[in-house]
Design a protein around this motif. Structure first.
Motif, PDB file in Angstrom:
ATOM      1  N   THR A  96       0.827  -1.198   0.000  1.00  0.00           N
ATOM      2  CA  THR A  96       0.000   0.000   0.000  1.00  0.00           C
ATOM      3  C   THR A  96       0.867   1.256   0.000  1.00  0.00           C
ATOM      4  O   THR A  96       2.098   1.185   0.084  1.00  0.00           O
ATOM      5  N   ALA A  97       0.209   2.412  -0.076  1.00  0.00           N
ATOM      6  CA  ALA A  97       0.929   3.683  -0.119  1.00  0.00           C
ATOM      7  C   ALA A  97       1.787   3.909   1.124  1.00  0.00           C
ATOM      8  O   ALA A  97       2.810   4.598   1.069  1.00  0.00           O
ATOM      9  N   ASN A  98       1.363   3.331   2.258  1.00  0.00           N
ATOM     10  CA  ASN A  98       2.154   3.508   3.485  1.00  0.00           C
ATOM     11  C   ASN A  98       3.179   2.392   3.682  1.00  0.00           C
ATOM     12  O   ASN A  98       3.756   2.251   4.764  1.00  0.00           O
ATOM     13  N   GLY A  99       3.402   1.574   2.626  1.00  0.00           N
ATOM     14  CA  GLY A  99       4.450   0.571   2.658  1.00  0.00           C
ATOM     15  C   GLY A  99       4.076  -0.739   3.312  1.00  0.00           C
ATOM     16  O   GLY A  99       4.949  -1.580   3.570  1.00  0.00           O
ATOM     17  N   CYS A 100       2.788  -0.967   3.583  1.00  0.00           N
ATOM     18  CA  CYS A 100       2.334  -2.177   4.257  1.00  0.00           C
ATOM     19  C   CYS A 100       1.700  -3.156   3.272  1.00  0.00           C
ATOM     20  O   CYS A 100       1.213  -2.761   2.218  1.00  0.00           O
ATOM     21  N   GLN A 102      -1.447  -5.454   2.922  1.00  0.00           N
ATOM     22  CA  GLN A 102      -2.739  -5.419   3.603  1.00  0.00           C
ATOM     23  C   GLN A 102      -3.015  -6.681   4.413  1.00  0.00           C
ATOM     24  O   GLN A 102      -3.416  -6.607   5.579  1.00  0.00           O
ATOM     25  N   GLY A 218      -0.006   1.603  10.470  1.00  0.00           N
ATOM     26  CA  GLY A 218       0.999   2.519   9.967  1.00  0.00           C
ATOM     27  C   GLY A 218       0.404   3.760   9.346  1.00  0.00           C
ATOM     28  O   GLY A 218       1.034   4.421   8.513  1.00  0.00           O
ATOM     29  N   ALA A 219      -0.825   4.083   9.735  1.00  0.00           N
ATOM     30  CA  ALA A 219      -1.488   5.275   9.199  1.00  0.00           C
ATOM     31  C   ALA A 219      -0.994   6.518   9.940  1.00  0.00           C
ATOM     32  O   ALA A 219      -0.432   6.442  11.028  1.00  0.00           O
ATOM     33  N   SER A 220      -1.236   7.653   9.331  1.00  0.00           N
ATOM     34  CA  SER A 220      -0.863   8.922   9.952  1.00  0.00           C
ATOM     35  C   SER A 220      -1.901   9.304  11.004  1.00  0.00           C
ATOM     36  O   SER A 220      -3.105   9.233  10.759  1.00  0.00           O
ATOM     37  N   SER A 237      -8.815   2.276   5.427  1.00  0.00           N
ATOM     38  CA  SER A 237      -7.583   2.265   4.637  1.00  0.00           C
ATOM     39  C   SER A 237      -7.112   0.858   4.323  1.00  0.00           C
ATOM     40  O   SER A 237      -6.341   0.654   3.379  1.00  0.00           O
TER      41      SER A 237
END
Length: 248
Positions: A96-100, A102, A218-220, A237
């Protein structure tokens, strides 16, 4: 029942909506549990209808809805295991965009003690969907495999769950053991998590859950939203439906 089609003639949104409604009705009938899905428009935890000052035992049930293919030919990859037509859905292993990854995030949430499950129908027709939605048959005709049944996977690898019904669910790439993953097993896990939790007020529970969820995913972290909205944003997300569960 055998089908002549290879995929459902209803979509994931319809399946998830009717299953969620049925789960909420099921919780309403329980003497020892309450449960409500967090609506996407939720602005404040007071809107959930609980007395904010009374400590209760709380937990979350996180569901990820999946739509399966139906494999009818003997040359299908997992046919040698089942020896009959079966359902199959793939797990998401893209980064994903945050490098994880899913699926691995769901495994991590489960490892943190959360009740996390996939939810997939063991039926294909819109007539069945209508019948089950009207007669509380959604959860009894669904499979609820756990992320840990497969475990962590490498990025962009091919993995899936396959099943003939909720009593014979297997994780692949290499076939895992046959496990029963029906609604009874799922609700037993929910009762265990909620029953072992400490009684606290709702705001404190949601605040703790939001911090844990954001860290695992790992979300903001956002300071402009409350804990219930943080849970909704973080859950969405990674494609999860959060259902708040409690007992006195």
């Amino acid at each position: 029942m055998p089908y002549d089609q290879s995929e459902a003639d209803f979509n994931e949104a319809a399946y998830g909506m009717y299953l969620t409604y049925e789960l909420q009705r099921w919780f309403e009938l329980q003497d020892d549990l309450d449960g409500i899905a967090l609506p996407p428009t939720l602005q404040d935890e007071a809107d959930l209808g609980y007395d904010m000052s009374i400590p209760r035992k709380w937990g979350f049930l996180y569901l990820q809805f999946k739509m399966p293919d139906y494999l009818r030919r003997s040359n299908a990859s997992e046919w040698r295991i089942f020896g009959e037509p079966y359902f199959r859905f793939k797990v998401k292993t893209d980064v994903t965009a945050n490098g994880c990854i899913q699926h691995n995030v769901l495994c991590d949430l489960e490892a943190e003690g959360e009740t996390v499950s996939y939810a997939a129908p063991a039926f294909l027709t819109s007539d069945e969907l209508t019948d089950y939605a009207l007669n509380d048959g959604m959860y009894s005709n669904s499979a609820f495999p756990l992320p840990s049944d497969l475990g962590h996977v490498p990025a962009r690898s091919n993995h899936c769950f396959a099943y003939t019904d909720c009593r014979d669910v297997r994780a692949f790439s290499e076939p895992g053991p046959s496990v029963s993953r029906g609604f009874d097993e799922l609700t037993s896990r929910v009762r265990g998590v909620v029953g072992e939790s400490e009684p606290i007020v709702l705001h404190e529970f949601l605040s703790r859950s939001a911090v844990r969820l954001v860290e695992v995913i790992g979300a903001s972290s956002r300071s402009d939203v409350g804990p219930s909205q943080s849970i909704l944003l973080a859950s969405s997300s990674v494609g999860l439906m959060p259902i708040l569960v409690s007992t006195e």
